[in-house]
Design an enzyme around this catalytic site. Structure first.
Site, PDB file in Angstrom:
ATOM      1  N   SER A   5       0.838  -1.197   0.000  1.00  0.00           N
ATOM      2  CA  SER A   5       0.000   0.000   0.000  1.00  0.00           C
ATOM      3  C   SER A   5       0.870   1.243   0.000  1.00  0.00           C
ATOM      4  CB  SER A   5      -0.910   0.018   1.230  1.00  0.00           C
ATOM      5  OG  SER A   5      -1.478   1.311   1.366  1.00  0.00           O
ATOM      6  N   HIS A  28      -1.311  -1.344  -4.173  1.00  0.00           N
ATOM      7  CA  HIS A  28      -2.558  -0.949  -3.526  1.00  0.00           C
ATOM      8  C   HIS A  28      -2.594   0.569  -3.332  1.00  0.00           C
ATOM      9  CE1 HIS A  28      -6.045  -1.922  -0.915  1.00  0.00           C
ATOM     10  NE2 HIS A  28      -5.613  -0.957  -0.109  1.00  0.00           N
ATOM     11  N   ASP A  30      -4.780   3.637  -1.831  1.00  0.00           N
ATOM     12  CA  ASP A  30      -5.875   3.990  -0.920  1.00  0.00           C
ATOM     13  C   ASP A  30      -6.403   5.378  -1.240  1.00  0.00           C
ATOM     14  OD1 ASP A  30      -6.093   1.710   0.907  1.00  0.00           O
ATOM     15  OD2 ASP A  30      -4.031   2.218   1.446  1.00  0.00           O
ATOM     16  N   MET A  32      -8.964   8.144  -0.242  1.00  0.00           N
ATOM     17  CA  MET A  32      -9.783   8.554   0.914  1.00  0.00           C
ATOM     18  C   MET A  32     -10.266   9.981   0.705  1.00  0.00           C
ATOM     19  SD  MET A  32      -7.555   7.147   4.116  1.00  0.00           S
ATOM     20  CE  MET A  32      -6.591   5.626   4.041  1.00  0.00           C
ATOM     21  N   HIS A  61      -8.418   1.076  -3.819  1.00  0.00           N
ATOM     22  CA  HIS A  61      -9.314   0.850  -2.687  1.00  0.00           C
ATOM     23  C   HIS A  61      -9.981   2.180  -2.364  1.00  0.00           C
ATOM     24  CE1 HIS A  61      -9.578  -0.201   1.912  1.00  0.00           C
ATOM     25  NE2 HIS A  61     -10.768  -0.128   1.343  1.00  0.00           N
ATOM     26  N   MET A  63     -12.123   4.455  -0.402  1.00  0.00           N
ATOM     27  CA  MET A  63     -12.782   4.704   0.888  1.00  0.00           C
ATOM     28  C   MET A  63     -13.438   6.069   0.779  1.00  0.00           C
ATOM     29  SD  MET A  63      -9.727   3.123   3.220  1.00  0.00           S
ATOM     30  CE  MET A  63      -8.595   3.275   1.842  1.00  0.00           C
ATOM     31  N   MET A 132     -11.640  -5.792   5.580  1.00  0.00           N
ATOM     32  CA  MET A 132     -10.782  -4.884   6.355  1.00  0.00           C
ATOM     33  C   MET A 132     -10.412  -5.537   7.679  1.00  0.00           C
ATOM     34  SD  MET A 132     -10.151  -2.162   4.552  1.00  0.00           S
ATOM     35  CE  MET A 132      -9.195  -1.400   5.867  1.00  0.00           C
ATOM     36  N   GLY A 137      -8.913   3.993   7.194  1.00  0.00           N
ATOM     37  CA  GLY A 137      -8.584   5.404   7.383  1.00  0.00           C
ATOM     38  C   GLY A 137      -7.105   5.680   7.572  1.00  0.00           C
ATOM     39  N   GLY A 139      -2.900   3.970   8.066  1.00  0.00           N
ATOM     40  CA  GLY A 139      -1.937   2.875   8.092  1.00  0.00           C
ATOM     41  C   GLY A 139      -1.392   2.687   9.490  1.00  0.00           C
ATOM     42  N   GLY A 140      -0.681   1.586   9.674  1.00  0.00           N
ATOM     43  CA  GLY A 140       0.042   1.368  10.915  1.00  0.00           C
ATOM     44  C   GLY A 140      -0.796   0.954  12.113  1.00  0.00           C
ATOM     45  N   ASP A 170      -6.693  -6.397   4.460  1.00  0.00           N
ATOM     46  CA  ASP A 170      -6.052  -5.077   4.434  1.00  0.00           C
ATOM     47  C   ASP A 170      -6.066  -4.483   5.834  1.00  0.00           C
ATOM     48  OD1 ASP A 170      -5.128  -2.538   3.847  1.00  0.00           O
ATOM     49  OD2 ASP A 170      -6.861  -1.963   2.626  1.00  0.00           O
ATOM     50  N   GLY A 171      -4.859  -4.248   6.355  1.00  0.00           N
ATOM     51  CA  GLY A 171      -4.731  -3.589   7.645  1.00  0.00           C
ATOM     52  C   GLY A 171      -3.969  -4.438   8.640  1.00  0.00           C
ATOM     53  N   GLY A 172      -2.801  -3.946   9.046  1.00  0.00           N
ATOM     54  CA  GLY A 172      -2.028  -4.652  10.065  1.00  0.00           C
ATOM     55  C   GLY A 172      -1.391  -5.938   9.590  1.00  0.00           C
ATOM     56  N   GLY A 192       1.051  -2.059   4.078  1.00  0.00           N
ATOM     57  CA  GLY A 192       1.581  -0.710   3.929  1.00  0.00           C
ATOM     58  C   GLY A 192       2.851  -0.531   4.732  1.00  0.00           C
ATOM     59  N   SER A 193       2.695  -0.350   6.046  1.00  0.00           N
ATOM     60  CA  SER A 193       3.862  -0.074   6.882  1.00  0.00           C
ATOM     61  C   SER A 193       4.844  -1.244   6.897  1.00  0.00           C
ATOM     62  CB  SER A 193       3.415   0.291   8.304  1.00  0.00           C
ATOM     63  OG  SER A 193       2.477  -0.630   8.793  1.00  0.00           O
TER      64      SER A 193
HETATM   65  C1  DX5 Z   1      -6.211   1.618   5.736  1.00  0.00           C
HETATM   66  C2  DX5 Z   1      -5.818   1.272   4.327  1.00  0.00           C
HETATM   67  C3  DX5 Z   1      -4.721   0.294   4.239  1.00  0.00           C
HETATM   68  C4  DX5 Z   1      -3.434   0.754   4.868  1.00  0.00           C
HETATM   69  C5  DX5 Z   1      -2.807  -0.449   5.492  1.00  0.00           C
HETATM   70  O1  DX5 Z   1      -7.461   2.229   5.745  1.00  0.00           O
HETATM   71  O2  DX5 Z   1      -6.930   0.737   3.634  1.00  0.00           O
HETATM   72  O3  DX5 Z   1      -4.502  -0.101   2.890  1.00  0.00           O
HETATM   73  O4  DX5 Z   1      -2.520   1.293   3.958  1.00  0.00           O
HETATM   74  O5  DX5 Z   1      -1.690  -0.032   6.202  1.00  0.00           O
HETATM   75  P1  DX5 Z   1      -0.949  -1.041   7.190  1.00  0.00           P
HETATM   76  O6  DX5 Z   1      -0.486  -2.207   6.360  1.00  0.00           O
HETATM   77  O7  DX5 Z   1       0.186  -0.214   7.713  1.00  0.00           O
HETATM   78  O8  DX5 Z   1      -1.928  -1.444   8.252  1.00  0.00           O
HETATM   79 ZN    ZN Z   2      -6.476  -0.151   1.631  1.00  0.00          ZN
END
Ligand code: DX5
Ligand code: ZN
Length: 232
Positions: A5, A28, A30, A32, A61, A63, A132, A137, A139-140, A170-172, A192-193
């Site tokens: 991401s 990916h 995002d 928003m 993605h 949002m 999700m 909303g 990352g991290g 997606d997420g964590g 992402g992170s």
């Molecule tokens: C959060 C995004 C994710 C985000 C994930 O709303 O949809 O794609 O980048 O970031 P990590 O992998 O750091 O949780």
């Molecule tokens: Zn995402």
């Protein structure tokens, strides 16, 4: 498949940041709007520029509010997969059809608190289900293992032949969480992170893929897992 991401990348150098993960399967993106989620990132003009500067398939993605209006434009621009949220959609089926008609895969995303059962029929119109594993909303955030039963449920529907979907989480997602998601039945992993905060994002992608693959138990539909699953 691993989908880094760019939310965790340097937004002033997105082309170079894409190049750093050229071993990924999807990139990916995002989107928003500061309405559907309390954060603001980028939109169609940036996606169009990215499409010109990377060969990676873009996994958008959305949002955003009113995806019915905006999602098909991302498909028309050339995104490979366009995912929007069921919580924001007015007519998810019609929007999926518009995305597919424009040549992209259509994805449906559900937030951690949104059940999957009411949408099993609607999902027949989709190519991707994005579950999700954090509140959308930012990352991290920390991985929410309590949503994995929804991944399992979706995988069972695919295995039974009722649905044909990529199942994306997606997420964590990181080295310490990706196995649980893979074991539950996911086959596309957004990170992402865990990728862009690593000293070597390219190596991080490989490490995540190597960690997920043995946990997939032949359930995956994604890239080259050597699955022995037969389609009947
Ligand atoms: C959060 C995004 C994710 C985000 C994930 O709303 O949809 O794609 O980048 O970031 P990590 O992998 O750091 O949780
Ligand atoms: Zn995402």
């Amino acid at each position: 498949m691993i989908a880094p991401s760019i939310l965790s990348a340097d937004f002033a150098r997105l082309g170079e940041e894409a190049d750093r993960v050229d071993n990924a399967d999807w990139l990916h993106v995002d989107v928003m709007d500061a309405h559907f989620v309390p954060n603001l990132t980028l939109g169609l003009p940036v996606v169009k520029s990215l499409l010109k500067s990377t060969a990676l398939p873009l996994d958008c993605h959305l949002m955003i509010d009113d995806p019915d209006r905006w999602a098909p434009g991302y498909a028309e621009a050339g995104a490979a997969n366009v995912t929007f949220h069921i919580e924001a959609a007015r007519d998810a089926v019609q929007t999926a059809r518009a995305i597919r008609a424009a040549g992209a895969l259509a994805g449906l995303s559900i937030k951690p608190g949104t059940p999957i059962e009411p949408y099993l029929e609607v999902l027949r119109e989709f190519d991707t289900l994005l579950v999700m594993t954090v509140e959308p909303g930012f990352g991290g955030q920390s991985f929410m293992s309590e949503v994995l039963p929804k991944v399992r449920r979706a995988r069972n529907e695919v295995t039974a032949g009722h649905l044909r979907l990529f199942i994306e989480v997606d997420g964590g997602i990181a080295l310490d969480t990706i196995e649980a998601a893979a074991e539950a039945g996911a086959d596309v992993f957004v990170a992402g992170s865990a990728v862009y905060d690593a000293a070597d994002p390219h190596a991080a992608v490989t490490a995540l893929r190597d960690r997920a693959r043995p946990a997939m138990n032949g359930t995956g539909t994604g890239s080259g897992s050597g699955s022995g699953e037969t389609s009947g």
